[in-house]
Design a protein around this motif. Structure first.
Motif, mmCIF file in Angstrom:
data_model
loop_
_atom_site.group_PDB
_atom_site.id
_atom_site.type_symbol
_atom_site.label_atom_id
_atom_site.label_comp_id
_atom_site.label_asym_id
_atom_site.label_seq_id
_atom_site.Cartn_x
_atom_site.Cartn_y
_atom_site.Cartn_z
ATOM 1 N N ASP A 218 0.830 -1.210 0.000
ATOM 2 C CA ASP A 218 0.000 0.000 0.000
ATOM 3 C C ASP A 218 0.861 1.255 0.000
ATOM 4 O OD1 ASP A 218 -2.511 -1.321 0.045
ATOM 5 O OD2 ASP A 218 -2.151 -1.837 2.144
ATOM 6 N N ALA A 219 2.031 1.151 0.623
ATOM 7 C CA ALA A 219 2.949 2.296 0.659
ATOM 8 C C ALA A 219 4.387 1.789 0.604
ATOM 9 C CB ALA A 219 2.728 3.116 1.927
ATOM 10 N N LEU A 220 5.269 2.664 0.176
ATOM 11 C CA LEU A 220 6.696 2.304 0.057
ATOM 12 C C LEU A 220 7.525 3.565 0.289
ATOM 13 C CD1 LEU A 220 8.365 0.325 -2.825
ATOM 14 C CD2 LEU A 220 9.017 2.691 -2.436
ATOM 15 N N VAL A 221 8.676 3.391 0.928
ATOM 16 C CA VAL A 221 9.577 4.539 1.093
ATOM 17 C C VAL A 221 10.963 4.179 0.569
ATOM 18 C CG1 VAL A 221 8.378 5.366 3.176
ATOM 19 C CG2 VAL A 221 10.384 3.883 3.428
ATOM 20 N N PHE A 222 11.652 5.202 0.057
ATOM 21 C CA PHE A 222 13.090 5.029 -0.199
ATOM 22 C C PHE A 222 13.798 6.376 -0.128
ATOM 23 C CE2 PHE A 222 11.823 5.513 -4.747
ATOM 24 C CZ PHE A 222 12.838 6.313 -5.249
ATOM 25 N N SER A 223 15.118 6.325 -0.065
ATOM 26 C CA SER A 223 15.941 7.544 0.037
ATOM 27 C C SER A 223 16.620 7.799 -1.289
ATOM 28 C CB SER A 223 17.046 7.365 1.086
ATOM 29 O OG SER A 223 16.500 6.989 2.319
ATOM 30 N N GLY A 224 16.541 9.033 -1.783
ATOM 31 C CA GLY A 224 17.202 9.368 -3.046
ATOM 32 C C GLY A 224 18.710 9.129 -2.993
ATOM 33 N N HIS A 225 19.288 9.398 -1.834
ATOM 34 C CA HIS A 225 20.760 9.328 -1.761
ATOM 35 C C HIS A 225 21.298 7.910 -1.779
ATOM 36 C CE1 HIS A 225 21.240 8.145 2.540
ATOM 37 N NE2 HIS A 225 20.036 8.666 2.631
ATOM 38 N N LYS A 226 20.401 6.906 -1.643
ATOM 39 C CA LYS A 226 20.862 5.512 -1.720
ATOM 40 C C LYS A 226 20.630 4.933 -3.115
ATOM 41 C CE LYS A 226 19.733 4.569 3.131
ATOM 42 N NZ LYS A 226 20.973 4.573 3.899
ATOM 43 N N VAL A 227 20.100 5.764 -4.009
ATOM 44 C CA VAL A 227 19.829 5.291 -5.361
ATOM 45 C C VAL A 227 20.541 6.216 -6.362
ATOM 46 C CG1 VAL A 227 17.545 6.428 -5.511
ATOM 47 C CG2 VAL A 227 17.949 4.366 -6.816
#
Ligand SMILES: Cc1ncc(COP(=O)(O)O)c(C=O)c1O
Length: 429
Positions: A218-227
């Motif tokens: 239903d939801a997901l998070v990620f960090s720009g600096h790890k991608v």
């Protein structure tokens, strides 16, 4: 092909800056390709203006780039639309956002939030903070001795408490063990009792294909600096049916379309959840980072090749320690079960932050190893990696962690293995 990708990272390939750094800290943050660095520079040199507000060209253009970055991320995750993509500062903000919106909306006293024993602190403490105002319980899916999550335990919990389990929030790839959890199976069980499902994809988006439709979270998070994107940029994906109803946790400019003394009206999605002036350059460059990564993934033959490349390096590294008894790997020894992170301990050494006083007194200082590796220009981590409950579960003290990115190669891994052997065998105290 991987060698030419490596050349796109100036901090790694340039000899004028930090000559010969061996970067093994990508789980903490990845290095940035030139195209991302250039995009930030271009924004501030030629394009800087606030978004959404100005009727002049520069502002209209920045607003357009901001929208395009959301579209790039939506495509990257296979979301239905950019309207489901909210830009944050990082994964931590995404998780706190969820606790303060969906958490407040769904949870009542006596309800349950389920996480696992291998979560990053951001997926524990954000829920714990909410416990100060709502008396719900946090349950931890146990990590089995083989480092997989105990799905049977979760099935039994669902049988016992059913719809009281309001939220399940799980890490996709552990930043310590490097294992990938079978979140699809657990989310399916959770959804049988209408539980809201959250995926912490901080460590997975740069390593495997992450498709929100396939995973059905239903939801997901990620960090720009790890991608391979900038620090201060991050993403919260959430299904539109929830976003339509949710009350934002921050109010202010950008998130409203009309305000009077008597009230306000929400702006459209996703801006409704992006209050205040955001990290515009960072968000635009994040869009460039995910587009860049998608192209590079295609150029090496797909995500399978990225996984294969990384697992070959992990396998190669672990093999260097096959018959060495002082090397204590924390995680499955089968490299096919590992993604990105290699955490380990060294017999007879205790690393910074250890909670076990007797070990601290009796062992040699791990710092001496760390200092040695630092002198060898190796970038790595020591400590609990914001996953103390996981270390406690296995009775393991602070670990050393080497972690990989798309730019690492065999030379990095050989150099790190040899340096570690040199450090330990030289008998540092
Ligand atoms: C699995 C996991 N979740 C969340 C985070 C938090 O990421 P950030 O510090 O970018 O918010 C990390 C950072 O290492 C992580 O590894």
């Amino acid at each position: 092909m991987f060698n030419s990708i490596r050349k796109e990272f100036p901090i790694i390939s340039s000899s004028s800056f930090r000559k010969g750094i061996v970067y093994l800290d990508s789980s903490a943050t990845t290095q940035k390709p030139q195209v991302v660095i250039d995009r930030i520079k271009q924004y501030y040199e030629k394009e800087n203006a606030n978004i959404h507000r100005g009727p002049y060209d520069l502002s209209l253009q920045a607003t357009q780039y901001w929208l395009q970055a959301h579209e790039s991320v939506a495509k990257f995750l296979n979301a239905d639309s950019y309207e489901e993509i909210i830009f944050t500062r990082n994964s931590t903000e995404g998780l706190n956002f969820l606790a303060n919106t969906i958490g407040k909306d769904l949870l009542k006293d006596g309800d349950i939030v389920v996480v696992s024993e291998m979560e990053h602190h951001s997926n524990i403490v954000s829920w714990m903070l909410l416990q100060k105002s709502i008396k719900f319980r946090i349950e931890y899916i146990p990590v089995k001795d083989n480092y997989t999550l105990d799905t049977d335990w979760f099935t039994a919990l669902v049988k016992k408490y059913g719809k009281k389990i309001k939220i399940v929030s799980l890490v996709h790839i552990s930043n310590v063990l490097g294992v990938k959890n079978n979140v699809e199976e657990i989310f399916k069980i959770a959804q049988s009792v209408n539980t809201f499902t959250v995926l912490d994809a901080a460590q997975s988006v740069a390593r495997i294909r992450v498709d929100v439709k396939e995973i059905n979270c239903d939801a997901l998070v990620f960090s720009g600096h790890k991608v391979y994107g900038p620090t201060g940029s991050g993403v919260l994906y959430c299904k539109r049916k929830y976003l339509d109803k949710l009350i934002p946790w921050m109010g202010g400019g950008e998130m409203v379309s009309l305000v009077s003394k008597n009230g306000f009206e929400y702006n459209e999605l996703p801006w409704k959840f992006e209050a205040g002036t955001p990290n515009i350059a960072g968000g635009i460059a994040l869009g460039v980072a995910v587009d860049w990564l998608s192209k590079r993934v295609e150029s090496v033959g797909g995500w399978e090749s990225i996984v294969e490349h990384e697992q070959e390096l992990i396998d190669f590294f672990l093999k260097q320690f096959d018959s060495i008894d002082w090397f204590k790997h924390f995680g499955p020894n089968n490299s096919k079960a590992k993604y990105g992170a290699i955490a380990f301990n060294i017999k007879g050494f205790t690393f910074r932050g250890c909670k076990d006083v007797t070990k601290v007194e009796n062992d040699k200082r791990g710092e001496s190893i760390s200092e040695f590796l630092n002198k060898k220009r190796i970038a790595f981590r020591e400590g609990y990696h914001c996953a103390e409950p996981l270390h406690d579960r296995f009775g393991v003290g602070p670990t050393v962690r080497f972690s990989l990115g798309i730019y690492n190669n065999r030379e990095d891994v050989i150099y790190a293995a040899n340096s570690l052997k040199e450090a330990v065998l030289s008998g540092l105290s």
